[in-house]
Write a protein that holds these residues in place. Structure first.
Motif, mmCIF file in Angstrom:
data_model
loop_
_atom_site.group_PDB
_atom_site.id
_atom_site.type_symbol
_atom_site.label_atom_id
_atom_site.label_comp_id
_atom_site.label_asym_id
_atom_site.label_seq_id
_atom_site.Cartn_x
_atom_site.Cartn_y
_atom_site.Cartn_z
ATOM 1 N N THR A 160 0.613 -1.188 0.018
ATOM 2 C CA THR A 160 -0.038 -0.148 0.110
ATOM 3 C C THR A 160 0.709 1.269 0.097
ATOM 4 O OG1 THR A 160 -1.763 -1.251 1.265
ATOM 5 C CG2 THR A 160 -1.825 1.350 1.288
ATOM 6 N N PHE A 161 1.965 1.246 0.963
ATOM 7 C CA PHE A 161 2.596 2.461 1.040
ATOM 8 C C PHE A 161 3.466 2.597 -0.174
ATOM 9 C CE2 PHE A 161 1.684 2.801 5.121
ATOM 10 C CZ PHE A 161 2.145 3.905 6.064
ATOM 11 N N ARG A 162 4.109 1.671 -0.929
ATOM 12 C CA ARG A 162 4.594 1.801 -2.241
ATOM 13 C C ARG A 162 3.826 2.482 -3.344
ATOM 14 N NH1 ARG A 162 9.659 -1.389 -3.544
ATOM 15 N NH2 ARG A 162 8.717 -1.112 -5.571
ATOM 16 N N GLU A 163 2.537 1.746 -3.285
ATOM 17 C CA GLU A 163 1.674 2.373 -4.327
ATOM 18 C C GLU A 163 1.438 3.842 -4.185
ATOM 19 O OE1 GLU A 163 -0.854 2.568 -7.554
ATOM 20 O OE2 GLU A 163 0.777 0.958 -7.085
ATOM 21 N N ARG A 164 1.107 4.223 -2.870
ATOM 22 C CA ARG A 164 0.707 5.477 -2.624
ATOM 23 C C ARG A 164 1.902 6.421 -2.802
ATOM 24 N NH1 ARG A 164 -3.615 6.978 0.145
ATOM 25 N NH2 ARG A 164 -2.947 9.045 -0.338
ATOM 26 N N PHE A 165 3.050 6.123 -2.515
ATOM 27 C CA PHE A 165 4.540 6.978 -2.479
ATOM 28 C C PHE A 165 5.044 6.745 -4.012
ATOM 29 C CE2 PHE A 165 3.544 7.100 1.929
ATOM 30 C CZ PHE A 165 3.936 8.317 2.106
ATOM 31 N N LYS A 166 4.593 6.178 -5.002
ATOM 32 C CA LYS A 166 5.186 5.715 -6.352
ATOM 33 C C LYS A 166 5.699 7.033 -7.004
ATOM 34 C CE LYS A 166 1.203 4.983 -8.973
ATOM 35 N NZ LYS A 166 0.395 4.122 -9.566
ATOM 36 N N ASN A 167 4.975 8.170 -6.913
ATOM 37 C CA ASN A 167 5.241 9.319 -7.635
ATOM 38 C C ASN A 167 6.029 10.323 -6.569
ATOM 39 O OD1 ASN A 167 3.734 8.482 -9.813
ATOM 40 N ND2 ASN A 167 1.867 9.543 -8.728
ATOM 41 N N TYR A 168 6.619 9.942 -5.785
ATOM 42 C CA TYR A 168 7.748 10.667 -4.855
ATOM 43 C C TYR A 168 8.977 10.008 -4.555
ATOM 44 C CZ TYR A 168 3.008 12.908 -3.605
ATOM 45 O OH TYR A 168 2.010 13.676 -3.721
ATOM 46 N N ALA A 169 9.969 10.437 -4.263
ATOM 47 C CA ALA A 169 11.224 10.069 -3.972
ATOM 48 C C ALA A 169 11.365 9.646 -2.449
ATOM 49 C CB ALA A 169 12.228 11.014 -4.276
ATOM 50 N N VAL A 170 10.534 8.655 -2.108
ATOM 51 C CA VAL A 170 10.466 8.200 -0.860
ATOM 52 C C VAL A 170 11.136 6.671 -0.889
ATOM 53 C CG1 VAL A 170 9.046 7.457 1.245
ATOM 54 C CG2 VAL A 170 8.602 9.774 -0.122
ATOM 55 N N ASN A 171 12.236 6.162 0.048
ATOM 56 C CA ASN A 171 12.602 5.051 0.007
ATOM 57 C C ASN A 171 11.796 4.025 0.985
ATOM 58 O OD1 ASN A 171 14.042 2.639 -0.212
ATOM 59 N ND2 ASN A 171 15.967 3.529 0.159
#
Length: 179
Positions: free
Chosen positions: A64-75
């Motif tokens: 869920t987190f990876r999907e929600r943050f896919k457009n951001y530079a968040v590792n």
């Protein structure tokens, strides 16, 4: 949700570490609120730990987190028993070096070898499902970082702490409109 989000943002901006309990039925959006709070912490240069009671739940939250943050530079990384030992070693090193922004996992996150460069926010999913030893480690962490506990069914002691003011309480009383 919007009221809970505002309460959490306000707590996160205060000088005192947040200790907030977010209650709501399954499907009412506790994870969504947690995602937004995690984004705020990462945006302010802090690392986030998301503690889950089960391996399956940690894997679901990671997805869920990876999907929600896919457009951001968040590792975002996950630590649970499904992660191969070689990857665990790399994740631990990157977390200590500050290269991991959000680390999601089971009680494994509370192990001595898990060290953060600048942990600022801890999210605990269903805190009542962790044992005494784990709760002691969490209690130590609460003294210096923001903590958000999520629960559909808080135990009486946790609820009482909220009601007498030791801990802040937010409630999600209605589901999102698309549920």
């Amino acid at each position: 949700q919007s009221v809970a989000i505002e309460e959490i943002k306000k707590d996160m901006m205060s000088n005192k570490p947040m200790d907030r309990l977010l209650c709501g039925d399954v499907g009412f959006g506790k994870t969504e609120v947690a995602i937004r709070a995690a984004f705020k912490a990462v945006e302010n240069g802090k690392q986030v730990a998301y503690l889950c009671p089960t391996t399956i739940l940690s894997s679901q939250h990671y997805k869920t987190f990876r999907e929600r943050f896919k457009n951001y530079a968040v590792n975002i990384k996950v630590l649970n028993r499904f992660v191969p030992p070689a990857s665990v070693k790399e994740i631990l090193k990157d977390t200590k070096d500050g290269k991991v922004d959000i680390l999601i996992g089971t009680h494994r996150l509370l192990s001595k070898d898990v060290q953060f460069k600048d942990l600022g926010f801890l999210i605990i999913d269903e805190e009542q499902r962790f044992g005494v030893e784990h709760k002691e480690k969490i209690k130590e962490m609460k003294e210096s970082i923001d903590v958000l506990s999520l629960s559909a069914t808080p135990i009486p002691r946790t609820l009482q702490m909220s009601l007498i003011g030791i801990r802040q309480l937010s409630q999600l009383e209605t589901p999102p409109s698309n549920r």
